[in-house]
Motif scaffolding. Structure first.
Motif, PDB file in Angstrom:
ATOM      1  N   ALA A   1       0.815  -1.214   0.000  1.00 18.82           N
ATOM      2  CA  ALA A   1       0.000   0.000   0.000  1.00 18.82           C
ATOM      3  C   ALA A   1       0.846   1.261   0.000  1.00 18.82           C
ATOM      4  O   ALA A   1       0.308   2.366   0.077  1.00 18.82           O
ATOM      5  CB  ALA A   1      -0.931   0.003   1.212  1.00 18.82           C
TER       6      ALA A   1
ATOM      7  N   ARG B   1      -7.835   1.608 -12.988  1.00 18.05           N
ATOM      8  CA  ARG B   1      -7.820   2.111 -11.605  1.00 18.05           C
ATOM      9  C   ARG B   1      -6.846   1.308 -10.760  1.00 18.05           C
ATOM     10  O   ARG B   1      -7.006   0.099 -10.599  1.00 18.05           O
ATOM     11  CB  ARG B   1      -9.217   2.017 -10.988  1.00 18.05           C
ATOM     12  CG  ARG B   1      -9.291   2.627  -9.601  1.00 18.05           C
ATOM     13  CD  ARG B   1     -10.529   2.215  -8.833  1.00 18.05           C
ATOM     14  NE  ARG B   1     -10.572   2.798  -7.521  1.00 18.05           N
ATOM     15  CZ  ARG B   1      -9.838   2.383  -6.483  1.00 18.05           C
ATOM     16  NH1 ARG B   1      -9.007   1.356  -6.625  1.00 18.05           N
ATOM     17  NH2 ARG B   1      -9.919   2.984  -5.308  1.00 18.05           N
TER      18      ARG B   1
ATOM     19  N   VAL C   1      -5.049   3.136  -7.823  1.00 18.18           N
ATOM     20  CA  VAL C   1      -4.810   3.825  -6.556  1.00 18.18           C
ATOM     21  C   VAL C   1      -6.114   4.447  -6.073  1.00 18.18           C
ATOM     22  O   VAL C   1      -7.036   4.713  -6.855  1.00 18.18           O
ATOM     23  CB  VAL C   1      -3.737   4.935  -6.697  1.00 18.18           C
ATOM     24  CG1 VAL C   1      -2.360   4.333  -6.904  1.00 18.18           C
ATOM     25  CG2 VAL C   1      -4.071   5.901  -7.827  1.00 18.18           C
ATOM     26  N   ASP C   2      -6.179   4.673  -4.785  1.00 21.38           N
ATOM     27  CA  ASP C   2      -7.316   5.380  -4.220  1.00 21.38           C
ATOM     28  C   ASP C   2      -7.300   6.834  -4.686  1.00 21.38           C
ATOM     29  O   ASP C   2      -6.255   7.379  -5.076  1.00 21.38           O
ATOM     30  CB  ASP C   2      -7.268   5.326  -2.692  1.00 21.38           C
ATOM     31  CG  ASP C   2      -7.454   3.919  -2.149  1.00 21.38           C
ATOM     32  OD1 ASP C   2      -8.030   3.080  -2.876  1.00 21.38           O
ATOM     33  OD2 ASP C   2      -7.009   3.653  -1.015  1.00 21.38           O
TER      34      ASP C   2
ATOM     35  N   THR D   1      -7.020  10.758  -0.019  1.00 16.80           N
ATOM     36  CA  THR D   1      -6.064   9.813   0.551  1.00 16.80           C
ATOM     37  C   THR D   1      -4.936  10.584   1.218  1.00 16.80           C
ATOM     38  O   THR D   1      -4.186  11.293   0.532  1.00 16.80           O
ATOM     39  CB  THR D   1      -5.481   8.894  -0.542  1.00 16.80           C
ATOM     40  OG1 THR D   1      -6.567   8.236  -1.221  1.00 16.80           O
ATOM     41  CG2 THR D   1      -4.572   7.840   0.058  1.00 16.80           C
TER      42      THR D   1
ATOM     43  N   TYR E   1      -1.395  11.951  -0.341  1.00 16.88           N
ATOM     44  CA  TYR E   1      -1.416  11.953  -1.804  1.00 16.88           C
ATOM     45  C   TYR E   1      -2.162  13.167  -2.375  1.00 16.88           C
ATOM     46  O   TYR E   1      -2.335  13.262  -3.589  1.00 16.88           O
ATOM     47  CB  TYR E   1      -2.058  10.671  -2.330  1.00 16.88           C
ATOM     48  CG  TYR E   1      -1.224   9.445  -2.065  1.00 16.88           C
ATOM     49  CD1 TYR E   1      -0.322   8.969  -3.015  1.00 16.88           C
ATOM     50  CD2 TYR E   1      -1.320   8.766  -0.862  1.00 16.88           C
ATOM     51  CE1 TYR E   1       0.468   7.857  -2.768  1.00 16.88           C
ATOM     52  CE2 TYR E   1      -0.539   7.648  -0.594  1.00 16.88           C
ATOM     53  CZ  TYR E   1       0.345   7.200  -1.549  1.00 16.88           C
ATOM     54  OH  TYR E   1       1.130   6.100  -1.297  1.00 16.88           O
TER      55      TYR E   1
ATOM     56  N   ASN F   1     -10.519  -2.979  -6.401  1.00 15.17           N
ATOM     57  CA  ASN F   1     -10.256  -2.591  -5.010  1.00 15.17           C
ATOM     58  C   ASN F   1      -8.757  -2.576  -4.725  1.00 15.17           C
ATOM     59  O   ASN F   1      -8.272  -3.184  -3.771  1.00 15.17           O
ATOM     60  CB  ASN F   1     -10.965  -3.546  -4.051  1.00 15.17           C
ATOM     61  CG  ASN F   1     -10.558  -4.996  -4.273  1.00 15.17           C
ATOM     62  OD1 ASN F   1     -10.070  -5.343  -5.347  1.00 15.17           O
ATOM     63  ND2 ASN F   1     -10.753  -5.830  -3.262  1.00 15.17           N
TER      64      ASN F   1
ATOM     65  N   HIS G   1      -5.029  -0.454  -4.233  1.00 20.25           N
ATOM     66  CA  HIS G   1      -4.263   0.771  -3.977  1.00 20.25           C
ATOM     67  C   HIS G   1      -2.799   0.372  -4.025  1.00 20.25           C
ATOM     68  O   HIS G   1      -2.237  -0.130  -3.054  1.00 20.25           O
ATOM     69  CB  HIS G   1      -4.617   1.384  -2.622  1.00 20.25           C
ATOM     70  CG  HIS G   1      -3.829   2.635  -2.328  1.00 20.25           C
ATOM     71  ND1 HIS G   1      -3.948   3.777  -3.094  1.00 20.25           N
ATOM     72  CD2 HIS G   1      -2.896   2.906  -1.370  1.00 20.25           C
ATOM     73  CE1 HIS G   1      -3.123   4.713  -2.611  1.00 20.25           C
ATOM     74  NE2 HIS G   1      -2.482   4.203  -1.578  1.00 20.25           N
TER      75      HIS G   1
ATOM     76  N   PRO H   1       0.374   2.195  -5.202  1.00 19.35           N
ATOM     77  CA  PRO H   1       1.165   3.321  -5.708  1.00 19.35           C
ATOM     78  C   PRO H   1       2.585   2.931  -6.083  1.00 19.35           C
ATOM     79  O   PRO H   1       3.280   3.711  -6.738  1.00 19.35           O
ATOM     80  CB  PRO H   1       1.160   4.305  -4.535  1.00 19.35           C
ATOM     81  CG  PRO H   1       0.961   3.447  -3.319  1.00 19.35           C
ATOM     82  CD  PRO H   1       0.055   2.333  -3.764  1.00 19.35           C
TER      83      PRO H   1
ATOM     84  N   GLY I   1       0.133   2.789 -11.097  1.00 17.02           N
ATOM     85  CA  GLY I   1      -0.305   3.647 -10.006  1.00 17.02           C
ATOM     86  C   GLY I   1       0.482   4.943  -9.944  1.00 17.02           C
ATOM     87  O   GLY I   1      -0.080   6.043  -9.824  1.00 17.02           O
TER      88      GLY I   1
END
Length: 421
Positions: free
Chosen positions: A220, A277, A279-280, A285, A288, A330, A332, A334, A339
């Protein structure tokens, strides 16, 4: 029931109905359940000689550069840890920069073949479409960006933690990075030749320098650019951003398990999954927020819709091309290239083709490579024509989700490694 079986059943019914007189209908009986085809995710010893190796890649890139009469420019952008060249191939003079990479995981090979086919065509064709691509796009491809892993036919590269510390002495008291492979994974034993998952070594801060406090990290969190392969791609991306103001689109070509099935048709295997998609939402977030102004998920969705529409169109002639699903959303991550570059403003597209070399080998190689080329063609044509801006991002959310993995000996992802993508 699959589409092919349904069509066969309907044709059979029609023939019977026209060839026999009407009779009383028999008592209704329950339709037997269609059994899903057998599939195994168990790693096997499979030959890879029919796939493009590092030596052959260099020869083919030289040939493409030569026959394109300078339209395709090949350059060495770095070397792997074991000294193998990492090449880029650039074609086009348009204002929109598109970066494509393949084989960041060395056992995910069809993307390299697809990029070579695409480069050969766009560099030599005098068709109106090829001219439009060259006029409106600048395409930069980095095929087989993890050549050490590719030669070993394994996911990770060939790099020890001790070598990382030797090049980054500030890390000498740090624990090894969480994505460092030293055990067994996908049938490969890393104990004698450790390596890293290069696709967890990116950082949205393109000027990041490794810091001891950031290790061992996690899935994450961002990566560190400690692998020469990730640094080479980062440097190309950074150069394109300086030249064009931004990198319009980034595409990463991967593979996934061999035994995923369609969600509503579980006797049909998924040919490939796509996603935009990774990353959140950076606006919400913590840590970020500075990337929120550049992040454009809607554009990534429209790019993926262009890929999906092209494959559905091809399914009219070969139905397997229509077995396309949305990759799980779903995530995340980075520390992935997708990402990190999405946070820097690029539209992003992930291709996850069916089966690693350890499960499928050369089986269906031509069809799977063709599926990638169809998707890339649809996306690049949509960018070059401007059609991508007229697509509806909401259609992305209507792409069917990936169905379950029905394979025997299915890999269970170690939470430390998080295999996909």
């Amino acid at each position: 029931m699959s589409r092919r079986r349904l069509l066969t059943a309907l044709c059979t019914f029609a023939l019977v109905a026209t060839a026999t007189p009407a009779v009383a209908a028999p008592a209704a009986t329950a339709e037997p359940r269609t059994l899903a085809p057998a599939c195994s995710e168990r790693p096997r010893e499979l030959p890879i000689y029919e796939f493009t190796d590092h030596r052959e890649l260099g020869i083919e890139l030289d040939r493409i550069e030569r026959v394109s009469q300078g339209r395709v420019e090949v350059a060495q952008i770095g070397r792997s840890n074991r000294g193998r060249e990492i090449w880029s191939a650039r074609v086009g003079t348009g204002p929109k920069a598109v970066l494509l990479t393949s084989e960041i995981h060395g056992n995910e090979k069809t993307g390299t073949d697809a990029l070579l086919k695409m480069l050969d065509w766009v560099g030599t064709s005098d068709s109106a479409k090829a001219r439009r691509w060259r006029d409106r796009l600048t395409i930069v491809a980095i095929p087989k960006m993890n050549p050490d892993g590719a030669e070993l036919d394994r996911r990770g590269n060939d790099l020890t933690w001790q070598e990382v510390v030797a090049r980054n002495p500030q890390l000498r008291h740090s624990e090894p990075a969480w994505n460092y492979y030293t055990g067994s994974l996908q049938g490969d034993d890393y104990s004698g030749r450790p390596g890293f998952d290069v696709n967890r070594d990116y950082n949205p801060d393109l000027n990041y320098v490794p810091k001891a406090a950031d290790f061992p990290g996690s899935s994450a969190q961002p990566g560190w650019y400690i692998t020469p392969e990730a640094r080479a791609v980062r440097d190309v991306y950074r150069g394109l951003a300086a030249e064009f103001g931004e990198v319009d689109t980034y595409v990463d070509l991967h593979h996934q398990g061999a035994c995923y099935v369609m969600p509503e048709d579980q006797d049909e295997f998924v040919t490939l999954s796509i996603s935009g998609r990774f990353v959140d939402d950076p606006a919400t977030t913590p840590g970020y927020e500075k990337y929120a102004g550049r992040y454009d998920l809607d554009y990534s969705k429209r790019l993926n819709v262009a890929v999906y529409n092209a494959l559905l169109g091809a399914a009219n002639h070969r139905p397997v091309f229509g077995n396309v699903t949305l990759y799980p959303q779903n995530l995340h991550l980075p520390g992935t290239g997708l990402g990190s570059f999405a946070l820097n403003g690029s539209g992003t597209v992930l291709f996850e083709v069916r089966g690693q070399t350890q499960t499928l080998g050369q089986r269906q190689r031509g069809m799977l490579t063709r599926a990638v080329n169809i998707g890339l063609d649809g996306m690049l044509s949509a960018i070059a024509s401007g059609q991508v801006d007229r697509l509806d991002a909401a259609d992305y959310d209507r792409i069917p989700p990936r169905g379950p993995n029905i394979g025997t000996a299915t890999r269970t992802a170690d939470p430390r490694t998080l295999l996909e993508p």
